[in-house]
Scaffold this active site. Structure first.
Site, PDB file in Angstrom:
ATOM      1  N   GLY A  54       0.901  -0.883   0.293  1.00 31.33           N
ATOM      2  CA  GLY A  54       0.330  -0.382  -0.399  1.00 31.33           C
ATOM      3  C   GLY A  54       1.073   1.031   0.114  1.00 31.33           C
ATOM      4  N   GLN A 205      -5.455  -8.812  -2.500  1.00 34.16           N
ATOM      5  CA  GLN A 205      -5.551  -7.915  -1.529  1.00 34.16           C
ATOM      6  C   GLN A 205      -7.171  -7.910  -1.485  1.00 34.16           C
ATOM      7  OE1 GLN A 205      -3.087  -7.958  -4.519  1.00 34.16           O
ATOM      8  NE2 GLN A 205      -2.102  -5.890  -3.263  1.00 34.16           N
ATOM      9  N   ASP A 246      -1.886   4.267  -6.191  1.00 33.11           N
ATOM     10  CA  ASP A 246      -0.003   4.348  -6.074  1.00 33.11           C
ATOM     11  C   ASP A 246       0.811   5.786  -6.432  1.00 33.11           C
ATOM     12  OD1 ASP A 246      -1.783   1.842  -6.455  1.00 33.11           O
ATOM     13  OD2 ASP A 246       0.777   1.664  -4.969  1.00 33.11           O
ATOM     14  N   ASN A 256      -3.094   2.639 -10.166  1.00 32.37           N
ATOM     15  CA  ASN A 256      -3.689   1.236  -9.103  1.00 32.37           C
ATOM     16  C   ASN A 256      -3.405   0.679 -10.049  1.00 32.37           C
ATOM     17  OD1 ASN A 256      -4.507   1.285  -6.300  1.00 32.37           O
ATOM     18  ND2 ASN A 256      -6.704   0.663  -6.929  1.00 32.37           N
ATOM     19  N   LYS A 257      -4.082  -0.513  -8.544  1.00 28.34           N
ATOM     20  CA  LYS A 257      -3.726  -2.023  -8.359  1.00 28.34           C
ATOM     21  C   LYS A 257      -4.286  -2.852  -9.761  1.00 28.34           C
ATOM     22  CE  LYS A 257      -2.387  -3.852  -6.808  1.00 28.34           C
ATOM     23  NZ  LYS A 257      -0.822  -4.439  -6.792  1.00 28.34           N
TER      24      LYS A 257
HETATM   25  C1  LIG Z   1      -3.689   3.526  -0.507  1.00 30.87           C
HETATM   26  S1  LIG Z   1      -2.190   2.931  -1.351  1.00 30.87           S
HETATM   27  C2  LIG Z   1      -2.638   1.343  -1.691  1.00 30.87           C
HETATM   28  C3  LIG Z   1      -3.443   0.471  -3.300  1.00 30.87           C
HETATM   29  O1  LIG Z   1      -1.586  -0.527  -2.982  1.00 30.87           O
HETATM   30  C4  LIG Z   1      -2.177  -1.313  -3.100  1.00 30.87           C
HETATM   31  O2  LIG Z   1      -1.432  -1.995  -4.369  1.00 30.87           O
HETATM   32  P1  LIG Z   1      -0.414  -2.588  -3.464  1.00 30.87           P
HETATM   33  O3  LIG Z   1      -1.373  -3.827  -2.636  1.00 30.87           O
HETATM   34  O4  LIG Z   1       0.781  -3.996  -4.933  1.00 30.87           O
HETATM   35  O5  LIG Z   1       1.054  -2.418  -2.638  1.00 30.87           O
HETATM   36  C5  LIG Z   1      -4.036  -0.921  -4.213  1.00 30.87           C
HETATM   37  O6  LIG Z   1      -3.079  -0.586  -5.382  1.00 30.87           O
HETATM   38  C6  LIG Z   1      -4.110  -0.132  -4.106  1.00 30.87           C
HETATM   39  O7  LIG Z   1      -5.311   0.310  -4.472  1.00 30.87           O
END
Ligand SMILES: CSC[C@H]1O[C@H](OP(=O)(O)O)[C@H](O)[C@@H]1O
Length: 367
Positions: A54, A205, A246, A256-257
């Site tokens: 995150g 996630q 992100d 984003n994801k």
């Molecule tokens: C508030 S940032 C959350 C953002 O981070 C996640 O990616 P990851 O789990 O790979 O770090 C995902 O893009 C979320 O939206």
């Protein structure tokens, strides 16, 4: 947020005053395990292996990683090496570079003998600032949920349905979260909010972290396959979407994801409001065109070919879901162009996903 009634953050200074403790998010949702970070290497591993993840939490962990590095060696060279090691852990979330730059700036203003204390103090500030920022995002976003609830009530609905992708909850930050913070605030204010939780392949996630959080907090939710959202929108079952990011560019493009872009397309096609929640450190003012300029992380294909879960008799196992020898691709993020974003929920308020919208919210950024 609270876990079984106990206020809990995702990262905190250990009782010994120098180590750092985290929730190991690779063990959720079935096991709550905390891990001690005692070195720069521990912090770098925690970020790269996604014990913490995150964008804001990556930044906070990197900040404490610099403090742990300074404790071992606070020379200019050692801190430069530490910066580079932490910066190389994950390429997409801009909060990582933002936090590292904050730490280097703070450390550059003091004598070497004062660097350890300064590093721990700035890392603690970054963590505390994140909590305050996210609480404000929650307040600002809750007004959108309230408005959507009023419209849903007028149609005779008994709840307001919010769809979210991946985990942008308190587990993605130090506390409160970004996209989920408005949901907590609305729920706590008595608004009957229900959340469609995209499972979010390949690391799940949503299924393992967002559902875990909402379960702990008692927020009604339904876990769905990533490809379900469009169908729900076509049938009027999604009042608005709120996701995290992100890295957001100065023109409002949102990284984003993986899968966020497709959800935004479905939202546009069905006139469903699509909001992105972000703290200001997630804005990359140096980038305009997100699709062309934001580096997209590609992770180990085994995250796609294998899944981990709990057996009927309670054992945690990992299984292969693809045939031996079938190659897999694992892109971690995509970019949603600003034209598909209804608005950006920041700690200062909600603005348009546009250069003018962002500069109106952050006038100090006007060059
Ligand atoms: C508030 S940032 C959350 C953002 O981070 C996640 O990616 P990851 O789990 O790979 O770090 C995902 O893009 C979320 O939206």
């Amino acid at each position: 947020m609270k876990i079984n009634g106990t206020p809990t953050r995702t990262i905190w200074l250990a009782a010994d005053g120098w180590a750092v403790e985290i929730i190991d998010q690779t063990r959720l949702p079935h096991e709550l395990v905390t891990t001690r970070l005692e070195s720069l290497a521990d912090a770098a591993h925690a970020i790269k292996a996604m014990l913490v993840r995150g964008a804001p939490l990556i930044g906070a962990t990197a900040a404490y990683g610099m403090a742990l590095a300074a404790r071992a060696n606070s020379s200019d060279l050692a801190l430069t090496v530490a910066y580079n090691i932490l910066h190389a852990t994950r390429p997409t979330a801009i909060n990582l570079k933002w936090a590292l730059n904050e730490m280097i700036q703070a450390l550059g203003t003091v004598a070497e003998a004062d660097r350890v204390a300064t590093a721990y103090a700035r890392a603690a500030e970054i963590a505390d600032e994140d909590v305050a920022i996210n609480s404000a995002i929650g307040d600002n976003g809750a007004t959108l949920i309230q408005a959507a609830w009023e419209q849903a009530q007028a149609r005779g609905a008994d709840s307001v349905n919010v769809l979210t992708h991946c985990n942008a909850g308190w587990l993605a930050t130090v506390d409160w979260g970004t996209a989920i913070a408005p949901i907590y605030k609305a729920h706590d204010a008595g608004i009957p909010v229900h959340v469609w939780v995209d499972e979010t392949r390949p690391r799940n996630q949503g299924a393992s972290l967002t559902a875990r959080e909402l379960n702990w907090h008692g927020v009604p939710h339904t876990v769905i396959a990533d490809n379900t959202g469009g169908h729900l929108m076509q049938h009027g079952l999604v009042d608005l979407c709120i996701v995290g990011t992100d890295r957001t560019t100065r023109q409002g493009d949102v990284c984003n994801k993986i899968g966020t872009y497709l959800k935004a397309l479905a939202a546009k096609d069905n006139n469903v409001p699509f909001y992105v929640a972000l703290p200001s450190p997630t804005i990359d003012w140096s980038v305009a065109d997100g699709v062309a300029e934001i580096p997209i992380e590609e992770r180990d294909p085994t995250e796609q070919t294998h899944m981990t879960g709990k057996t009927e008799d309670g054992h945690i196992v990992t299984v292969q879901v693809t045939p031996d020898g079938s190659p897999a691709g694992n892109w971690g993020f995509d970019v949603t162009p600003a034209r598909l974003v209804s608005g950006l929920i920041t700690e200062r308020g909600v603005c348009a996903a546009s250069p003018d919208g962002l500069l109106a919210m952050f006038p100090e950024r006007a060059v």
